[in-house]
Design a protein around this motif. Structure first.
Motif, PDB file in Angstrom:
ATOM      1  N   THR A  71      28.988  41.763  40.224  1.00  0.00           N
ATOM      2  CA  THR A  71      29.597  40.492  39.813  1.00  0.00           C
ATOM      3  C   THR A  71      29.514  40.301  38.304  1.00  0.00           C
ATOM      4  OG1 THR A  71      29.009  39.514  41.938  1.00  0.00           O
ATOM      5  CG2 THR A  71      29.509  37.992  40.130  1.00  0.00           C
ATOM      6  N   LEU A  72      28.320  40.488  37.758  1.00  0.00           N
ATOM      7  CA  LEU A  72      28.120  40.276  36.318  1.00  0.00           C
ATOM      8  C   LEU A  72      28.878  41.296  35.470  1.00  0.00           C
ATOM      9  CD1 LEU A  72      24.304  39.410  36.209  1.00  0.00           C
ATOM     10  CD2 LEU A  72      26.252  37.835  36.031  1.00  0.00           C
ATOM     11  N   SER A  73      29.007  42.513  35.956  1.00  0.00           N
ATOM     12  CA  SER A  73      29.670  43.554  35.169  1.00  0.00           C
ATOM     13  C   SER A  73      31.155  43.291  34.983  1.00  0.00           C
ATOM     14  CB  SER A  73      29.471  44.927  35.813  1.00  0.00           C
ATOM     15  OG  SER A  73      30.209  45.043  37.014  1.00  0.00           O
ATOM     16  N   HIS A  74      31.741  42.537  35.879  1.00  0.00           N
ATOM     17  CA  HIS A  74      33.174  42.314  35.769  1.00  0.00           C
ATOM     18  C   HIS A  74      33.540  41.141  34.864  1.00  0.00           C
ATOM     19  CE1 HIS A  74      33.639  45.678  38.303  1.00  0.00           C
ATOM     20  NE2 HIS A  74      34.936  45.578  38.173  1.00  0.00           N
ATOM     21  N   ILE A  75      32.562  40.424  34.376  1.00  0.00           N
ATOM     22  CA  ILE A  75      32.845  39.374  33.389  1.00  0.00           C
ATOM     23  C   ILE A  75      33.307  40.016  32.076  1.00  0.00           C
ATOM     24  CG2 ILE A  75      31.853  37.481  32.029  1.00  0.00           C
ATOM     25  CD1 ILE A  75      30.063  36.922  34.550  1.00  0.00           C
ATOM     26  N   PRO A  76      32.532  40.951  31.496  1.00  0.00           N
ATOM     27  CA  PRO A  76      33.042  41.574  30.267  1.00  0.00           C
ATOM     28  C   PRO A  76      34.320  42.383  30.488  1.00  0.00           C
ATOM     29  CG  PRO A  76      30.973  42.617  30.944  1.00  0.00           C
ATOM     30  CD  PRO A  76      31.179  41.425  31.819  1.00  0.00           C
ATOM     31  N   ALA A  78      36.826  41.642  32.537  1.00  0.00           N
ATOM     32  CA  ALA A  78      37.943  40.685  32.538  1.00  0.00           C
ATOM     33  C   ALA A  78      38.247  40.202  31.121  1.00  0.00           C
ATOM     34  CB  ALA A  78      37.619  39.506  33.448  1.00  0.00           C
ATOM     35  N   ILE A  79      37.209  39.928  30.353  1.00  0.00           N
ATOM     36  CA  ILE A  79      37.400  39.463  28.970  1.00  0.00           C
ATOM     37  C   ILE A  79      38.067  40.552  28.133  1.00  0.00           C
ATOM     38  CG2 ILE A  79      36.184  38.829  26.837  1.00  0.00           C
ATOM     39  CD1 ILE A  79      34.109  37.401  28.711  1.00  0.00           C
TER      40      ILE A  79
END
Length: 175
Positions: A71-76, A78-79
């Motif tokens: 979950t956390l890895s896909h924040i950067p 997406a940005i």
């Protein structure tokens, strides 16, 4: 500075063409078109969720850690896909070999590579011998993204770095 960027682009394109065109083989077509899905949302979420829900002890904890890291890895990711809208290689480079249903969103960084690398490390931490299988498997997923004409080498490398960094950070903060 532009000479350095041009040099990097030329070498990256050369590596991409080698993986995408020079090592083509029926056997690799079969392997890469299947294994690439291990880095996709369905497989990475489903495997991690199953381990978190149905696993026991260290396997259950690893599944929960993998879900958090994924979950956390896909924040950067997406940005970066929004900030650096890089077209996929098959849309830019002539003669790129692609397969069924090529993606059309932005290329940089590789979400599949990020996903597989973010998921494997909790399981390797829980079961170190699993690294002998999981690390090569993750590398094959990354290579499959170039083989299938969907990503440049730098997309894959950055995905690997993001997934690994977030996963190891998740493990460190887990306690």
């Amino acid at each position: 500075m532009s000479r350095v960027v041009l040099w990097l682009q030329q070498h990256e394109t050369r590596v991409f063409h080698f993986v995408n065109q020079r090592i083509q083989h029926f056997f690799l077509d079969q392997v890469f078109t299947k294994v690439t899905h291990l880095g996709g949302a369905t497989a990475s979420i489903l495997i991690s969720l199953c381990m978190a829900v149905f696993g026991h002890g260290a396997l259950r904890v690893a599944g929960m850690q993998a879900l958090v890291a994924l979950t956390l890895s896909h924040i950067p990711v997406a940005i970066m896909k929004k900030k650096y809208p890089r077209l996929r290689p098959y849309l830019v480079l002539p003669h790129t070999k692609t397969y069924k249903n090529p993606l059309t969103d932005h290329s940089f960084p590789s979400g599949h590579t990020t996903a597989i690398f973010s998921v494997i490390y909790p399981f390797i931490y829980a079961y170190p011998a699993a690294g002998l299988v999981l690390i090569p498997l993750a590398l094959i997923v990354g290579m499959s993204r170039m083989y299938l004409g969907l990503h440049y080498p730098s997309d894959v490398i950055v995905g690997c770095v993001i997934g690994t960094t977030v996963s190891l950070s998740t493990l460190a903060f887990w306690g």
